[in-house]
Design an enzyme around this catalytic site. Structure first.
Site, PDB file in Angstrom:
ATOM      1  N   TRP A  52       0.812  -1.219   0.000  1.00 51.35           N
ATOM      2  CA  TRP A  52       0.000   0.000   0.000  1.00 51.35           C
ATOM      3  C   TRP A  52       0.846   1.270   0.000  1.00 51.35           C
ATOM      4  CZ3 TRP A  52      -2.946  -2.981  -1.835  1.00 51.35           C
ATOM      5  CH2 TRP A  52      -4.081  -3.583  -1.312  1.00 51.35           C
ATOM      6  N   ASN A 111      -6.703   0.641  -5.273  1.00 47.45           N
ATOM      7  CA  ASN A 111      -6.905  -0.778  -5.021  1.00 47.45           C
ATOM      8  C   ASN A 111      -8.383  -1.080  -5.201  1.00 47.45           C
ATOM      9  OD1 ASN A 111      -6.432  -3.524  -3.976  1.00 47.45           O
ATOM     10  ND2 ASN A 111      -7.625  -2.810  -2.211  1.00 47.45           N
ATOM     11  N   GLU A 112      -8.700  -1.829  -6.260  1.00 49.55           N
ATOM     12  CA  GLU A 112     -10.032  -2.359  -6.520  1.00 49.55           C
ATOM     13  C   GLU A 112     -11.119  -1.285  -6.640  1.00 49.55           C
ATOM     14  OE1 GLU A 112      -9.451  -6.851  -4.809  1.00 49.55           O
ATOM     15  OE2 GLU A 112     -10.569  -5.457  -3.538  1.00 49.55           O
ATOM     16  N   TYR A 130     -11.156 -14.178  -6.311  1.00 52.98           N
ATOM     17  CA  TYR A 130     -11.587 -14.653  -4.994  1.00 52.98           C
ATOM     18  C   TYR A 130     -12.939 -15.346  -5.142  1.00 52.98           C
ATOM     19  CZ  TYR A 130      -7.891 -11.700  -3.135  1.00 52.98           C
ATOM     20  OH  TYR A 130      -6.672 -11.136  -2.861  1.00 52.98           O
ATOM     21  N   GLU A 147      -3.892 -10.545  -7.656  1.00 50.04           N
ATOM     22  CA  GLU A 147      -4.305 -11.040  -6.341  1.00 50.04           C
ATOM     23  C   GLU A 147      -5.095 -12.319  -6.543  1.00 50.04           C
ATOM     24  OE1 GLU A 147      -6.523  -8.686  -3.591  1.00 50.04           O
ATOM     25  OE2 GLU A 147      -5.467  -6.826  -4.050  1.00 50.04           O
ATOM     26  N   TRP A 154      -2.027 -13.602  -2.805  1.00 49.16           N
ATOM     27  CA  TRP A 154      -2.456 -12.836  -1.631  1.00 49.16           C
ATOM     28  C   TRP A 154      -2.597 -13.823  -0.487  1.00 49.16           C
ATOM     29  CZ3 TRP A 154      -3.633  -7.583  -0.943  1.00 49.16           C
ATOM     30  CH2 TRP A 154      -4.148  -7.256   0.315  1.00 49.16           C
TER      31      TRP A 154
END
EC number: 3.2.1.78
Length: 438
Positions: free
Chosen positions: A149, A263-264, A339, A373, A402
């Site tokens: 990050w 991020n996303e 995911y 990820e 991840w």
């Protein structure tokens, strides 16, 4: 926080074009501008990356503050370490910038498939030895890319010793960039440690989620809503001020692989034009500041039409169109996440099609694709191994699991159940076995 410079002072500064105004940057490894401050102000060293014009009589300073308006005016305050304590060793690692080479990445002169990981928490550690230990283990393992990050936003100042990068104050409507020992100097150390070991960093600059503040930290200070974050002019000016502070700081560092817009990023229910327009504008802005490094979106890769099965991740429900965003002129490569559990997918083998769908889009665009990820909660090997093999065979450029974990001086690093700890049996089957095939 010091008050903003007066109109009279700003006018005086404008008359001395060859000097840096109050609180302006006046030095640093990546810096190419003026180094002389206006009368009454001195150039003070923060660290090898950053020096700033401070009042000549000041013995301690604080963080750099940006207003919500597009003006370049800023204020600061924060404790300045002495030159002897803030100076980092000269990096001795790889010295070349990462580039796209067809559908692959060229790192240190090699064009091939690379493997890496995520460790979002690394810049928030306050013990240098812990950072060094993580980097040493990544280097030993052969994990070349690390995503971590580059944001940490708060709305009130945390307790002493807690790392934060930006303070968005709702009571004053101002944002303060923390360049101190508990701020960007922690990211400085991560970058320096990566340089010495030839590790390449992917750094997102804001979070869609509320962890570490995210977009909602801006909203709390400046109003609007999360879906309006992308088009709110005040918020975007503050966001760009932060981009400038961070990107300019490491513009010449070979440790940076790429900057990521977020991020996303999601904009639920929005037209895909919202995220695309923001992507095109912001990536162009970053390239104007830093032509040395690549830029990527940092998104999940949702909104794919190629081989779509109509399921939630393939839809544009979250306002994202993978191929459209990838086509932005200043986006250098595609990224996507996987995911199955979090997305309500029952069959983990579904992930193989998700990987190949993105590979096809990237191939059509002529840009590399990074499997950025992926993971499963607790069961770290069964499906992940298959996904890794599919990533390699489908023509991906690299994959990053991840997430990375290890024992630190304070105990185990964060465990979100996806974490694979260095040296464990899961590490062997989920990481080492994969690396041995590359």
């Amino acid at each position: 926080m010091h008050p903003l410079p007066s109109v009279a002072l700003l006018s005086a500064i404008g008359a001395v074009a060859a000097q840096v105004g109050p609180w302006g940057q006046c030095g640093g490894r990546s810096y190419t501008g003026e180094t002389s401050c206006v009368s009454g102000w001195s150039c003070v060293l923060f660290n090898e990356w950053y020096s700033q014009c401070q009042p000549a009589t000041t013995t301690s300073t604080s963080s750099v503050s940006a207003t919500a308006a597009p003006s370049s005016t800023s204020s600061s305050k924060e404790s300045v370490p002495s030159a002897t304590t803030s100076k980092k060793p000269v990096p001795t690692g790889s010295s070349s910038f990462v580039k796209a080479d067809g559908l692959k990445f060229n790192i240190d002169g090699e064009t091939k498939y690379f493997a890496g990981t995520n460790a979002y928490w690394l810049p928030f550690l306050t013990n240098d030895a812990d950072v060094d230990s993580v980097m040493d283990n990544l280097q030993k393992a052969g994990l070349k890319i690390l995503r971590t990050w580059g944001f940490n936003d708060v709305n009130s100042k945390p307790s002493s010793g807690t790392v934060y990068f930006q303070l968005h104050d709702p009571s004053t409507g101002t944002t303060t960039i923390n360049t101190g020992a508990d701020g960007l100097q922690r990211l400085d150390y991560v970058v320096s440690a990566a340089e010495k070991r030839g590790i390449k960093l992917l750094i997102p600059l804001v979070n869609n989620w509320d962890d570490y503040g995210g977009m909602n930290a801006y909203v709390k200070a400046y109003g609007g809503s999360k879906t309006e974050w992308y088009t709110n002019s005040k918020i975007q000016s503050v966001y760009q001020a932060y981009i400038k502070a961070v990107v300019s700081r490491y513009r010449d560092s070979p440790a940076i692989m790429a900057w990521e817009l977020s991020n996303e990023a999601r904009c639920q229910g929005c037209s895909t034009d919202v995220i695309y327009n923001w992507t095109a504008k912001t990536s162009a802005y970053i390239k104007s500041l830093d032509p040395n490094h690549m830029v990527a979106t940092g998104d999940e890769g949702m909104g794919v039409t190629v081989d779509s099965d109509g399921s939630y991740p393939y839809s544009t429900y979250e306002g994202s169109d993978f191929a459209k965003n990838l086509a932005a002129p200043d986006i250098d490569f595609g990224v996507f996440h996987l995911y199955t559990e979090d997305w309500g997918i029952k069959d983990n083998s579904w992930g193989n099609g998700w990987v190949t769908s993105h590979a096809k889009v990237c191939k059509a665009a002529g840009k590399p694709c990074l499997f950025e990820e992926y993971g499963l909660k607790d069961d770290h090997c069964s499906a992940s191994l298959t996904w890794q093999k599919t990533s390699v065979s489908s023509g991906m450029a690299a994959d990053l699991f991840w997430q990375y974990g290890q024992t630190l001086s304070t105990g185990p690093s964060p465990n979100d159940h996806f974490t694979i700890y260095y040296g464990t049996s899961d590490w062997q089957c989920g990481v080492a076995d994969h690396l041995s095939t590359l």
